[in-house]
Design a protein around this motif. Structure first.
Motif, PDB file in Angstrom:
ATOM      1  N   MET A 136      27.565  33.016  52.955  1.00 25.03           N
ATOM      2  CA  MET A 136      27.207  33.051  51.484  1.00 25.03           C
ATOM      3  C   MET A 136      28.023  34.053  50.956  1.00 25.03           C
ATOM      4  SD  MET A 136      25.614  31.929  48.838  1.00 25.03           S
ATOM      5  CE  MET A 136      24.636  30.662  49.623  1.00 25.03           C
ATOM      6  N   TRP A 137      28.136  35.404  51.232  1.00 28.96           N
ATOM      7  CA  TRP A 137      28.661  36.505  50.453  1.00 28.96           C
ATOM      8  C   TRP A 137      30.119  36.244  50.253  1.00 28.96           C
ATOM      9  CZ3 TRP A 137      32.989  38.067  52.926  1.00 28.96           C
ATOM     10  CH2 TRP A 137      33.352  38.303  53.990  1.00 28.96           C
ATOM     11  N   GLY A 138      30.838  35.383  51.055  1.00 33.36           N
ATOM     12  CA  GLY A 138      32.208  34.998  50.702  1.00 33.36           C
ATOM     13  C   GLY A 138      32.100  33.887  49.345  1.00 33.36           C
ATOM     14  N   HIS A 139      31.290  33.097  49.225  1.00 36.96           N
ATOM     15  CA  HIS A 139      31.122  32.403  47.962  1.00 36.96           C
ATOM     16  C   HIS A 139      30.896  33.112  46.809  1.00 36.96           C
ATOM     17  CE1 HIS A 139      31.582  28.618  50.159  1.00 36.96           C
ATOM     18  NE2 HIS A 139      30.592  29.111  50.967  1.00 36.96           N
ATOM     19  N   LEU A 140      29.987  34.242  47.155  1.00 33.53           N
ATOM     20  CA  LEU A 140      29.694  35.117  45.986  1.00 33.53           C
ATOM     21  C   LEU A 140      30.759  35.910  45.677  1.00 33.53           C
ATOM     22  CD1 LEU A 140      26.023  36.167  47.145  1.00 33.53           C
ATOM     23  CD2 LEU A 140      26.630  34.655  45.411  1.00 33.53           C
ATOM     24  N   MET A 141      31.555  36.355  46.548  1.00 28.47           N
ATOM     25  CA  MET A 141      32.600  37.247  46.286  1.00 28.47           C
ATOM     26  C   MET A 141      33.741  36.430  45.225  1.00 28.47           C
ATOM     27  SD  MET A 141      33.579  39.662  49.386  1.00 28.47           S
ATOM     28  CE  MET A 141      35.095  40.415  48.650  1.00 28.47           C
ATOM     29  N   MET A 142      33.988  35.237  45.736  1.00 23.64           N
ATOM     30  CA  MET A 142      34.940  34.341  45.144  1.00 23.64           C
ATOM     31  C   MET A 142      34.405  34.042  43.593  1.00 23.64           C
ATOM     32  SD  MET A 142      36.741  31.636  47.857  1.00 23.64           S
ATOM     33  CE  MET A 142      35.215  31.324  48.739  1.00 23.64           C
ATOM     34  N   ALA A 143      33.373  33.790  43.612  1.00 26.93           N
ATOM     35  CA  ALA A 143      32.694  33.503  42.266  1.00 26.93           C
ATOM     36  C   ALA A 143      32.765  34.861  41.359  1.00 26.93           C
ATOM     37  CB  ALA A 143      31.374  32.893  42.398  1.00 26.93           C
ATOM     38  N   GLY A 144      32.544  35.728  42.032  1.00 28.26           N
ATOM     39  CA  GLY A 144      32.428  37.449  41.437  1.00 28.26           C
ATOM     40  C   GLY A 144      33.783  37.819  40.843  1.00 28.26           C
ATOM     41  N   SER A 145      34.809  37.293  41.415  1.00 25.88           N
ATOM     42  CA  SER A 145      36.170  37.621  41.185  1.00 25.88           C
ATOM     43  C   SER A 145      36.447  37.006  39.575  1.00 25.88           C
ATOM     44  CB  SER A 145      37.345  36.792  42.028  1.00 25.88           C
ATOM     45  OG  SER A 145      37.357  35.628  41.696  1.00 25.88           O
ATOM     46  N   LEU A 146      35.909  36.196  39.109  1.00 29.86           N
ATOM     47  CA  LEU A 146      36.140  35.680  37.800  1.00 29.86           C
ATOM     48  C   LEU A 146      35.807  36.656  36.838  1.00 29.86           C
ATOM     49  CD1 LEU A 146      35.208  32.058  38.293  1.00 29.86           C
ATOM     50  CD2 LEU A 146      37.504  32.959  38.175  1.00 29.86           C
ATOM     51  N   PRO A 147      34.440  37.120  36.756  1.00 29.30           N
ATOM     52  CA  PRO A 147      33.970  38.031  35.924  1.00 29.30           C
ATOM     53  C   PRO A 147      34.841  39.229  35.883  1.00 29.30           C
ATOM     54  CG  PRO A 147      32.168  37.691  37.558  1.00 29.30           C
ATOM     55  CD  PRO A 147      33.219  36.553  37.608  1.00 29.30           C
ATOM     56  N   VAL A 148      35.244  39.892  37.084  1.00 29.16           N
ATOM     57  CA  VAL A 148      36.160  40.888  37.246  1.00 29.16           C
ATOM     58  C   VAL A 148      37.637  40.806  36.443  1.00 29.16           C
ATOM     59  CG1 VAL A 148      37.575  42.412  38.793  1.00 29.16           C
ATOM     60  CG2 VAL A 148      34.988  41.738  39.223  1.00 29.16           C
ATOM     61  N   PHE A 149      37.986  39.418  36.608  1.00 32.20           N
ATOM     62  CA  PHE A 149      39.391  39.221  35.837  1.00 32.20           C
ATOM     63  C   PHE A 149      38.841  39.349  34.238  1.00 32.20           C
ATOM     64  CE2 PHE A 149      41.189  36.917  39.490  1.00 32.20           C
ATOM     65  CZ  PHE A 149      42.400  37.755  39.692  1.00 32.20           C
ATOM     66  N   GLY A 150      37.686  38.768  34.091  1.00 32.65           N
ATOM     67  CA  GLY A 150      37.201  38.916  32.555  1.00 32.65           C
ATOM     68  C   GLY A 150      37.222  40.287  32.002  1.00 32.65           C
ATOM     69  N   ILE A 151      36.502  41.400  32.982  1.00 36.10           N
ATOM     70  CA  ILE A 151      36.657  42.797  32.434  1.00 36.10           C
ATOM     71  C   ILE A 151      37.896  43.153  32.489  1.00 36.10           C
ATOM     72  CG2 ILE A 151      35.721  44.920  33.576  1.00 36.10           C
ATOM     73  CD1 ILE A 151      33.465  43.428  34.804  1.00 36.10           C
ATOM     74  N   LEU A 152      38.674  42.841  33.251  1.00 34.75           N
ATOM     75  CA  LEU A 152      40.441  43.210  33.260  1.00 34.75           C
ATOM     76  C   LEU A 152      40.667  42.910  31.703  1.00 34.75           C
ATOM     77  CD1 LEU A 152      43.044  44.388  34.667  1.00 34.75           C
ATOM     78  CD2 LEU A 152      43.269  42.072  35.252  1.00 34.75           C
ATOM     79  N   VAL A 153      40.646  41.727  31.466  1.00 35.25           N
ATOM     80  CA  VAL A 153      41.176  41.424  30.110  1.00 35.25           C
ATOM     81  C   VAL A 153      40.527  42.116  29.035  1.00 35.25           C
ATOM     82  CG1 VAL A 153      41.399  39.473  28.558  1.00 35.25           C
ATOM     83  CG2 VAL A 153      41.607  38.828  31.014  1.00 35.25           C
ATOM     84  N   ALA A 154      39.232  42.353  28.905  1.00 37.61           N
ATOM     85  CA  ALA A 154      38.491  43.230  28.049  1.00 37.61           C
ATOM     86  C   ALA A 154      39.224  44.303  27.938  1.00 37.61           C
ATOM     87  CB  ALA A 154      36.852  42.668  28.189  1.00 37.61           C
ATOM     88  N   TYR A 155      39.206  45.090  29.024  1.00 34.96           N
ATOM     89  CA  TYR A 155      39.590  46.288  29.232  1.00 34.96           C
ATOM     90  C   TYR A 155      41.291  46.720  28.737  1.00 34.96           C
ATOM     91  CZ  TYR A 155      41.037  51.175  30.788  1.00 34.96           C
ATOM     92  OH  TYR A 155      41.242  52.298  31.225  1.00 34.96           O
TER      93      TYR A 155
END
Length: 520
Positions: free
Chosen positions: A250-269
């Motif tokens: 499960m943690w693998g699926h959560l990490m992959m899903a979590g990468s999308l908001p991190v990319f979003g934070i990168l764009v905002a920053y």
């Protein structure tokens, strides 16, 4: 770094640095050119030489399939994450200094790879090697730019193109020969150890002959951006690579899903960083240029194709069919030659006349080659010969050659001049990201098809399992190539002769350094 990435670099000669170059009477500049070209060749070969030795590494170290993926994907990931940063550091602290530092790190990492006692040490050493290459490679074109006057650069970049072609052809063959020869009983290890004398010579000669240069008004390094992009890439690729081995936790699926908001934070920053001091890691305004945004999408998906195909192709030939590294390496020579021939034709003859249609024809041609290979793999099974592979490989190579050489010009054709360096750096980084992502997907499209119960049994049963997995992978590659073909419609019909800003840029005064592009 693949030959494709070097073509990307070479397409952007107008990088940061002096535009006038050094005194054309200074013979030492040719020695400096030989040094940086050798370093670029070393990186090009290293990116392709490892694949052919993977089965030998797997047997010798008892590496798992996940570790095998990380031996290749780890290098691509570290290289991708560090490319833009490496270029920026060269602007700030000196390109010669960063080149020598990167070369030293690459040489040391090659030694650690060559003497690796286990798969964990080899993976860690490959990560270090990729990070060092990210410091070394961006400096090559910048050093050439400040070393040679304008009138000599056409000849220099022609030589660079020849090095790219030579690296593409010689990497797999050199890897096959070094592995097959089993020098001093070292098996696969010489593919890394061969970098030691080359790297040491580059360091000694580079200190003497390369001139130092920095960019005036160098921008600050965006450390937060570096951390965010690295974290997002790791969160996406690490679970993909380890997922099958760990039964998709499960943690693998959560990490992959979590990468999308991190990319979003990168764009905002990066938007905030642009407003604050105008020195973001990623120049987001480039994505408002339709041809550039489409080109980045093509680069990403093309990188995925390359990441998937070359690893599964090696595993299919050497483990599935039981071929020697030398036979596998020689089988790939027609492919490399076809790439080089088509690349030369596309840039010199076809693209100036037909524009975007050449790239789309390349995607269709490559798809036809993949489909022919898929048909032959199913028809002949484990009894397929090297000669039977030549037709699909030549067709694939011709298609790839039509794409890789002119793609960068098409992507950069509508980018404003002042952002050409940043755009080129993003293209390189995106290609490496796609490559790492493709290597991660191998666990899904290749190993995910192989029934573990069929492995370790009769060779015929193992071979049949690998043939099935190879066919499944080729099906995925075909789908991605179809996406590439469609996205190419957003590229300009014909690359413009001059970038935005109108007309030719006036030559700067002798010895005056131009304002640097944002990144390499």
């Amino acid at each position: 770094m693949s030959s494709h990435d070097a073509v990307t670099d070479a397409a952007n000669p107008a990088g940061p640095g002096t535009d006038s170059g050094t005194d054309s009477g200074d013979k030492r500049r040719w020695i400096a050119l030989a040094i940086v070209m050798t370093a670029a060749f070393m990186d090009l070969v290293d990116a392709t030489i490892v694949n052919i030795a993977i089965p030998s590494i797997e047997r010798d170290l008892g590496a798992s399939f996940g570790a095998i993926q990380w031996i290749t994907a780890g290098y691509a990931l570290a290289f991708a994450a560090g490319l833009i940063t490496g270029g920026r550091l060269g602007d700030i602290y000196g390109r010669k200094r960063l080149f020598l530092l990167g070369t030293a790190g690459f040489t040391l990492a090659s030694a650690l790879c060559g003497f690796a006692a286990g798969p964990e040490m080899l993976v860690a050493s490959r990560l270090l090697q990729g990070a060092a290459a990210a410091m070394m490679v961006p400096q090559v074109l910048s050093i050439v730019h400040v070393t040679f006057p304008v009138h000599e650069r056409g000849k220099v970049f022609g030589l660079f193109g020849a090095i790219v072609g030579l690296g593409a052809v010689s990497g797999p063959l050199l890897g096959a020969l070094l592995t097959q020869w089993n020098i001093a009983g070292l098996e696969w290890r010489p593919i890394f150890l061969i970098n030691l004398p080359v790297g040491i010579a580059g360091l000694l000669l580079g200190r003497k002959y390369i001139i130092e240069s920095k960019a005036p008004k160098a921008l600050r390094l965006d450390l937060v951006g570096v951390l965010l992009v690295t974290a997002a890439l790791l969160m996406l690729i690490y679970p993909l690579t380890r997922g099958r081995e760990l039964d998709w936790p499960m943690w693998g699926h959560l990490m992959m899903a979590g990468s999308l908001p991190v990319f979003g934070i990168l764009v905002a920053y990066e938007k905030y960083k642009t407003r604050k001091d105008g020195s973001p890691l990623v120049e987001l305004s480039l994505f408002r240029v339709k041809s550039f945004a489409a080109g980045i999408a093509v680069q990403l998906t093309f990188g995925i194709v390359m990441g998937i195909f070359f690893l599964v192709w090696t595993l299919y030939m050497q483990i599935g069919l039981g071929w020697t590294p030398l036979r596998a390496g020689l089988t790939g020579v027609p492919f490399s030659i076809a790439v080089s021939v088509a690349a030369g034709l596309s840039v010199q003859k076809l693209v100036p006349r037909f524009g975007r249609k050449v790239l789309q024809a390349g995607a269709l041609t490559m798809t036809a080659g993949v489909l022919l290979y898929l048909f032959e793999a199913g028809r002949y099974g484990t009894g397929i010969s090297s000669w039977q592979m030549v037709p699909p490989l030549v067709v694939m190579g011709l298609g790839m050659g039509l794409i890789v050489a002119p793609l960068t010009d098409a992507v950069l054709s509508e980018v404003p001049r002042e952002h050409a360096g940043s755009a080129s750096g993003l293209i390189n980084t995106t290609t490496q990201m796609g490559n790492a992502l493709g290597l991660g997907l191998v666990s899904v499209v290749f190993f995910g098809v192989i029934d573990d119960e069929r492995l370790g049994k009769a060779p015929a049963e193992t071979g049949a399992a690998f043939v099935d997995a190879f066919q499944n992978s080729l099906g995925w590659v075909t789908g991605v190539l179809a996406v590439i073909f469609l996205v190419m419609f957003a590229l300009p019909a014909k690359p413009k002769q001059h970038l935005e800003g109108g007309g030719d840029e006036p030559a700067p005064e002798q010895g005056v350094e131009k304002e640097p592009a944002l990144t390499h």
